[in-house]
Motif scaffolding. Structure first.
Motif, PDB file in Angstrom:
ATOM      1  N   TYR A 133      35.174  49.946  55.708  1.00 56.36           N
ATOM      2  CA  TYR A 133      36.116  49.013  55.093  1.00 56.36           C
ATOM      3  C   TYR A 133      36.224  49.274  53.594  1.00 56.36           C
ATOM      4  O   TYR A 133      35.328  49.821  52.960  1.00 56.36           O
ATOM      5  N   ARG A 134      37.369  48.874  53.026  1.00 56.31           N
ATOM      6  CA  ARG A 134      37.637  49.024  51.602  1.00 56.31           C
ATOM      7  C   ARG A 134      37.477  47.675  50.898  1.00 56.31           C
ATOM      8  O   ARG A 134      37.554  46.633  51.544  1.00 56.31           O
ATOM      9  N   LEU A 171      34.952  42.118  47.434  1.00 58.66           N
ATOM     10  CA  LEU A 171      36.080  41.482  48.117  1.00 58.66           C
ATOM     11  C   LEU A 171      36.589  42.484  49.136  1.00 58.66           C
ATOM     12  O   LEU A 171      37.059  43.565  48.771  1.00 58.66           O
ATOM     13  N   VAL A 172      36.522  42.150  50.410  1.00 53.64           N
ATOM     14  CA  VAL A 172      36.871  43.092  51.473  1.00 53.64           C
ATOM     15  C   VAL A 172      38.356  43.017  51.800  1.00 53.64           C
ATOM     16  O   VAL A 172      38.923  41.932  51.950  1.00 53.64           O
ATOM     17  N   ASP A 173      38.978  44.181  51.931  1.00 54.13           N
ATOM     18  CA  ASP A 173      40.394  44.264  52.286  1.00 54.13           C
ATOM     19  C   ASP A 173      40.621  43.594  53.632  1.00 54.13           C
ATOM     20  O   ASP A 173      39.983  43.945  54.634  1.00 54.13           O
ATOM     21  N   LEU A 181      36.703  38.014  53.562  1.00 54.23           N
ATOM     22  CA  LEU A 181      35.262  38.126  53.382  1.00 54.23           C
ATOM     23  C   LEU A 181      34.849  38.611  52.002  1.00 54.23           C
ATOM     24  O   LEU A 181      35.564  39.348  51.340  1.00 54.23           O
ATOM     25  N   ILE A 182      33.648  38.181  51.601  1.00 55.20           N
ATOM     26  CA  ILE A 182      32.939  38.747  50.471  1.00 55.20           C
ATOM     27  C   ILE A 182      31.618  39.271  51.029  1.00 55.20           C
ATOM     28  O   ILE A 182      30.874  38.518  51.667  1.00 55.20           O
ATOM     29  N   HIS A 200      43.475  40.765  49.442  1.00 51.19           N
ATOM     30  CA  HIS A 200      42.495  39.687  49.610  1.00 51.19           C
ATOM     31  C   HIS A 200      43.035  38.479  48.847  1.00 51.19           C
ATOM     32  O   HIS A 200      43.521  38.627  47.723  1.00 51.19           O
ATOM     33  N   PRO A 201      42.981  37.287  49.435  1.00 52.72           N
ATOM     34  CA  PRO A 201      43.593  36.113  48.788  1.00 52.72           C
ATOM     35  C   PRO A 201      42.935  35.684  47.479  1.00 52.72           C
ATOM     36  O   PRO A 201      43.516  34.907  46.726  1.00 52.72           O
ATOM     37  N   GLN A 202      41.731  36.199  47.164  1.00 55.10           N
ATOM     38  CA  GLN A 202      41.049  35.775  45.946  1.00 55.10           C
ATOM     39  C   GLN A 202      41.145  36.796  44.810  1.00 55.10           C
ATOM     40  O   GLN A 202      40.522  36.606  43.754  1.00 55.10           O
TER      41      GLN A 202
END
Length: 229
Positions: A133-134, A171-173, A181-182, A200-202
């Protein structure tokens, strides 16, 4: 038959035009600021579109928004859960620990010195070497800081050295893992990648913009990591 969700997307795309016109006509800013505002609007729309239509089902999306409203009204921090049983994803409530003893790179104490063994920097885009994951680095600890029960649950017994090396909050794509997710990852498990934007929404909570190579931290984050910029 038109795929489900397409009418909504078409309607929103059509809405972008009058919104853009309003911003360029009525917003009292310079041309540069107008372009930046429009760019941010487009980026937020793309992030929302990807999260809503691609990453999660409508049921998950509605539940997520409902939970956000409930937690906001109750004045609580929304927990983030993971579904990974092989380590490093926060299967316990990571966010509930952030303000307790600076767990998961959550300390607001400025990193006055940058240790030589900390290889990566806040704002860099990374890829997990094992999981693929990125994500974006939003913080680091010179050695891992987390509750012992989290270590027991998330770190394999044959990896005790993970606690002694730099660990990074990521912060995961949402295109790679279908949740916002973090994660908290040992240094040996990540590598920097280039020319990659993350969804990512954050993101906007931590960064002002993407400059083509990395994400540029907001002032509060720069204050914590003054030597990472």
């Amino acid at each position: 038959m038109m795929p489900q969700g397409v009418p909504w997307q078409l309607g929103l795309l059509l809405l972008v035009v009058p919104v853009q016109y309003f911003l360029t006509t009525w917003k009292p800013t310079s041309d540069l600021e107008r372009r930046d505002t429009i760019h941010q609007l487009a980026w937020k729309f793309e992030s929302w579109r990807a999260n809503t239509f691609n990453a999660v089902t409508w049921k998950k999306w509605f539940q997520q928004k409902y939970n956000q409203i409930v937690y906001f009204l109750e004045g609580r921090t929304q927990p983030i859960y993971g579904d990974d049983d092989e380590g490093e994803s926060p299967a316990v409530e990571v966010l509930d620990y952030l303000d307790k003893n600076g767990h998961f790179a959550g300390s607001s104490e400025p990193r006055i010195k940058r240790p030589s063994n900390v290889k990566f920097r806040v704002g860099q885009v990374i890829k997990h070497k094992v999981r693929g994951y990125r994500g974006i680095i939003i913080g680091w600890d010179e050695t891992a800081k987390a509750p012992e029960d989290w270590f027991r649950q998330m770190h394999p017994a044959d990896k005790p050295h993970w606690k002694k090396m730099p660990n990074y909050s990521i912060l995961v794509d949402t295109r790679d893992i279908s949740a916002a997710l973090i994660t908290y990852v040992p240094q040996e498990n990540i590598e920097v990648i280039s020319n990659t934007r993350i969804l990512h929404p954050q993101i906007d909570d931590y960064f002002e913009m993407y400059d083509g190579t990395r994400y540029l931290a907001r002032p509060w984050l720069k204050h914590i990591y003054p030597h990472d910029q």
